[in-house]
Design an enzyme around this catalytic site. Structure first.
Site, PDB file in Angstrom:
ATOM      1  N   CYS A   1      -7.661  12.994  -5.287  1.00  0.00           N
ATOM      2  CA  CYS A   1      -6.343  13.521  -4.900  1.00  0.00           C
ATOM      3  C   CYS A   1      -5.772  14.579  -5.853  1.00  0.00           C
ATOM      4  CB  CYS A   1      -5.337  12.390  -4.720  1.00  0.00           C
ATOM      5  SG  CYS A   1      -6.030  10.779  -4.424  1.00  0.00           S
TER       6      CYS A   1
ATOM      7  N   ARG B   1     -15.572   4.328 -10.417  1.00  0.00           N
ATOM      8  CA  ARG B   1     -14.582   3.282 -10.687  1.00  0.00           C
ATOM      9  C   ARG B   1     -15.266   2.120 -11.366  1.00  0.00           C
ATOM     10  NH1 ARG B   1     -11.334   3.342  -4.909  1.00  0.00           N
ATOM     11  NH2 ARG B   1     -10.814   5.554  -4.996  1.00  0.00           N
TER      12      ARG B   1
ATOM     13  N   GLN C   1     -16.737   9.491  -1.603  1.00  0.00           N
ATOM     14  CA  GLN C   1     -15.765   9.274  -0.531  1.00  0.00           C
ATOM     15  C   GLN C   1     -15.832  10.434   0.442  1.00  0.00           C
ATOM     16  OE1 GLN C   1     -12.179   9.091  -3.042  1.00  0.00           O
ATOM     17  NE2 GLN C   1     -11.793   7.119  -2.072  1.00  0.00           N
TER      18      GLN C   1
ATOM     19  N   ASP D   1     -13.554  12.198   1.809  1.00  0.00           N
ATOM     20  CA  ASP D   1     -12.133  12.252   1.509  1.00  0.00           C
ATOM     21  C   ASP D   1     -11.473  13.462   2.161  1.00  0.00           C
ATOM     22  OD1 ASP D   1      -9.919  11.235   0.330  1.00  0.00           O
ATOM     23  OD2 ASP D   1     -10.468  11.742  -1.723  1.00  0.00           O
TER      24      ASP D   1
ATOM     25  N   HIS E   1      -7.254  15.281   2.261  1.00  0.00           N
ATOM     26  CA  HIS E   1      -5.817  15.187   2.028  1.00  0.00           C
ATOM     27  C   HIS E   1      -5.118  16.167   2.938  1.00  0.00           C
ATOM     28  CE1 HIS E   1      -7.473  13.349  -1.618  1.00  0.00           C
ATOM     29  NE2 HIS E   1      -6.459  12.530  -1.451  1.00  0.00           N
TER      30      HIS E   1
ATOM     31  N   LYS F   1       0.129   2.515   5.643  1.00  0.00           N
ATOM     32  CA  LYS F   1      -1.198   3.015   6.008  1.00  0.00           C
ATOM     33  C   LYS F   1      -1.714   2.351   7.266  1.00  0.00           C
ATOM     34  CE  LYS F   1      -3.792  -0.375   3.317  1.00  0.00           C
ATOM     35  NZ  LYS F   1      -4.980  -0.658   2.548  1.00  0.00           N
TER      36      LYS F   1
ATOM     37  N   HIS G   1      -3.616  10.672   2.583  1.00  0.00           N
ATOM     38  CA  HIS G   1      -4.990  10.483   2.092  1.00  0.00           C
ATOM     39  C   HIS G   1      -5.760   9.879   3.249  1.00  0.00           C
ATOM     40  CE1 HIS G   1      -3.480  10.193  -2.184  1.00  0.00           C
ATOM     41  NE2 HIS G   1      -2.438   9.767  -1.537  1.00  0.00           N
TER      42      HIS G   1
HETATM   43 ZN   LIG Z   1      -6.330  10.636  -2.115  1.00  0.00          ZN
END
Ligand SMILES: [Zn+2]
Ligand SMILES: [Zn+2]
Length: 642
Positions: free
Chosen positions: A337, A366, A384, A386, A388, A469, A515
């Site tokens: 992010c 992580r 990910q 991912d 945004h 979410k 996200h």
């Molecule tokens: Zn994010």
């Protein structure tokens, strides 16, 4: 003694002037249900059937094996029976924890040596004896001091550690025959209630999942009210084990995790990498089609960024330690992010530019305790899928709706058709943004689900502090539930990192950030896909799509011709021409789960045909090569879904 007024589920009311348990009430109300009822619910709280009801007004419900809390109590009682049996056979064993889990229960023991399969048989036999004896369970409450004394006498050092962490002044123990365990409960009334039980496996497990702690021995088991349910479960378990992505990952050369690289760090092998490339190509193409912009970002960033973003404050337990490079400190990224925000902020954005959708297959790291790492499902480094989305508050609903549709489209393309949707709302306590902002967003998320005709479950208070979410879970062909897509609103980061746009009023406004990941991660999705397909990937994903098998060496030239024709169509083809007999090579191709095998001999070479076998021993007979090409072509692309 004061009065107890019990209201039953049918609305009828009973009054008692002396101690009474839910079981006694049930025996008066509906004695025929006694066998199937396992647990009570008293004023919304789970309650042992054998525990006296509190005084005053009581709303009483009865739960059976189909109610998750009752199923948990049933399995938790079986875990106690397991510990009871182990203590009888191995008196020196120390007890750690023994919870119910999704499909059964386990118990961790500190014992001098690992349990053998013969031990498990003896333990299971002892458990059956304890069940046959039908010992009643008893609940007792002690003060913390009394509890400490008791556990010290018993030498249960792990339980003492647990006791010290309990906030309550009084703690409960459960006892059956000579066995006693510090336990919150609840439990079923007697050991005889456990009907069909089975121990499944034993393995090492670190105390609290941390490899710096002592290694304990964990025994897994399960139990059901009927033998048929147990057998059905064991059949599914066997099927699941055949599909285990860790096993198939090795057998099909998809991926490995090698200790020389490190725990939770995945090596994608050529076959797995090819499947991943297919998935990624499709993913990128679909994102570009939908107005997303592709970005790439580095794996590390300065600590200053993570301090500003709040990750160092809120997320540092999952981050790997800092590295010093020249004058600055850097950290591996646990999320993408802040990078995407930095890209957004390279320009002044007007409301006319929004929404801006940045996407990346971003690899993050992580820290997970070694005890919880599991194949591709729990790892320390993963990619990910991912994105945004930066938008105005008025655009949120439309963007979320498009993202949910996109997620379902993608998941359907990969062969999934059953989904569950969960919407998580504002948690208790501290939250980012405004109350109005949350209420609007929560309402809009629900409208999105309704407009798309999706059944959804509300997880009240289950959201993160920064925004509500939508999670999408899928069910695989064994009916197992997997979480994949998440669409998460964020009122916090735009505030914290000052992410703005210029509105029609010429003033700066904070964007709303979404996200969003569709697969979750490439690793996780690969695990789900591998198990769903049992390694037999559809043609468009299969690393080798067609194997050509010349019957003997003299058919090799024709086999080569066939292979070249297919390669010209972009087919991933391999000639299996070892000296091995044809049956062995067919077996080999089947084991590698190649979708099509083309067998060519004299007849095929003369007539320009191929003999087509489909994976799973399906014989399609012989057909002209061009006919096979026409048949195969549409399968080379992802299937069309609406
Ligand atoms: Zn994010
Ligand atoms: Zn317990």
């Amino acid at each position: 003694m004061a009065k107890i007024t019990v209201t039953l589920p049918d609305g009828s009311v009973r009054e008692y002037n002396s101690t009474v348990t839910p079981l006694q009430v049930l025996r008066e109300w509906k004695p025929e249900l006694e066998d199937e009822i396992l647990l009570a619910e008293v004023n919304g709280q789970v309650w042992d059937l054998f525990r006296p009801l509190p005084e005053g007004e009581v709303q009483l419900r009865f739960l059976d094996f189909n109610d998750p809390p009752a199923r948990d109590a049933y399995r938790h009682t079986a875990a106690h029976i397991l510990a009871h049996a182990v203590k009888e056979l191995f008196p020196e064993a120390k007890l750690a924890i023994g919870p119910p889990i999704e499909e059964g229960y386990y118990y961790d023991f500190d014992v001098p040596r690992p349990f053998t399969p013969e031990d498990l048989e003896r333990i299971e036999q002892k458990m059956r004896e304890i069940v046959a004896a039908d010992y009643p369970l008893e609940r007792l409450e002690l003060t913390k001091e009394e509890a400490r004394k008791l556990l010290e006498e018993m030498g249960e050092t792990y339980k003492l550690e647990i006791l010290d962490e309990l906030p309550d002044e009084r703690v409960s123990f459960y006892r059956q025959d000579g066995f006693i365990d510090l336990c919150r409960g609840p439990h079923v009334p007697s050991t005889g209630r456990i009907k069909a039980l089975k121990l499944l496996s034993a393995s090492g497990a670190y105390w609290r999942g941390d490899e710096r702690n002592p290694m304990l021995q964990r025994i897994y088991g399960t139990c059901f009210p009927t033998e048929e349910q147990l057998q059905e479960f064991l059949r599914r378990l066997e099927e699941a084990q055949k599909r285990d992505h860790r096993k198939l990952g090795r057998e099909l050369n998809l991926f490995i995790i090698d200790e020389t690289i490190g725990s939770g760090l995945v090596l994608w092998l050529p076959n797995g990498a090819l499947i991943r490339k297919q998935i990624e190509d499709f993913w990128r193409e679909q994102h570009l089609k939908r107005g997303y912009q592709l970005v790439y970002t580095p794996h590390i960033a300065r600590d200053e960024l993570w301090r500003k973003s709040g990750h160092l404050e809120l997320y540092s337990e999952f981050m790997f330690p800092t590295m010093q490079i020249e004058a600055h400190k850097y950290l591996l990224k646990p999320m993408n992010c802040p990078f995407h925000i930095t890209i957004y902020k390279t320009q002044t954005r007007s409301y006319r530019d929004l929404p801006i959708r940045l996407c990346e297959l971003g690899t993050v790291y992580r820290y997970e305790r070694s005890g919880v790492l599991h194949g591709l499902l729990r790892v320390r480094g993963f990619t990910q899928d991912d994105a945004h989305i930066f938008c105005t508050p008025d655009q949120v609903k439309e963007e979320v709706k498009a993202a949910v549709q996109f997620a379902l489209f993608i998941l359907r393309t990969f062969g999934f058709s059953e989904f569950e949707v969960k919407i998580a709302t504002r948690p208790e306590g501290k939250f980012a943004g405004t109350l109005e902002g949350w209420e609007r967003a929560e309402r809009e998320l629900q409208e999105v689900a309704q407009e798309l005709g999706l059944d959804y479950e509300l997880d009240i208070g289950g959201g993160a502090f920064y925004g509500p979410k939508i999670d999408i879970f899928l069910r695989d062909c064994l009916g197992r539930r997997w979480q994949c897509s998440t669409i998460q609103l964020d009122f916090n980061l735009p505030e914290r990192l000052d992410v703005t746009y210029i509105g029609p009023d010429n003033k700066e406004h904070k964007v709303v950030m979404v996200h969003r990941a569709l697969f979750g991660s490439m690793e996780r999705f690969m695990a789900v896909l591998t198990e769903h397909y049992a390694g037999a990937f559809p043609v468009w994903l299969a690393p080798v799509q067609v194997a050509v098998l010349p019957i003997s060496e003299r058919h090799l030239p024709y086999a080569t011709q066939v292979a070249e024709r297919l390669q010209a169509e972009g087919v991933r083809v391999e000639i299996l021409a070892k000296s091995e007999p044809i049956s062995g090579r067919i077996f080999d191709a089947e084991a590698r789960k190649v979708p099509y095998m083309l067998i060519v001999g004299d007849r095929e070479a003369q007539s320009g045909t191929v003999s087509v076998r489909e994976r799973g021993r399906k014989d399609h007979g012989s057909m002209p090569l061009e006919q096979f090409v026409d048949w195969l072509k549409p399968q080379l692309k992802p299937p069309k879904v609406e």
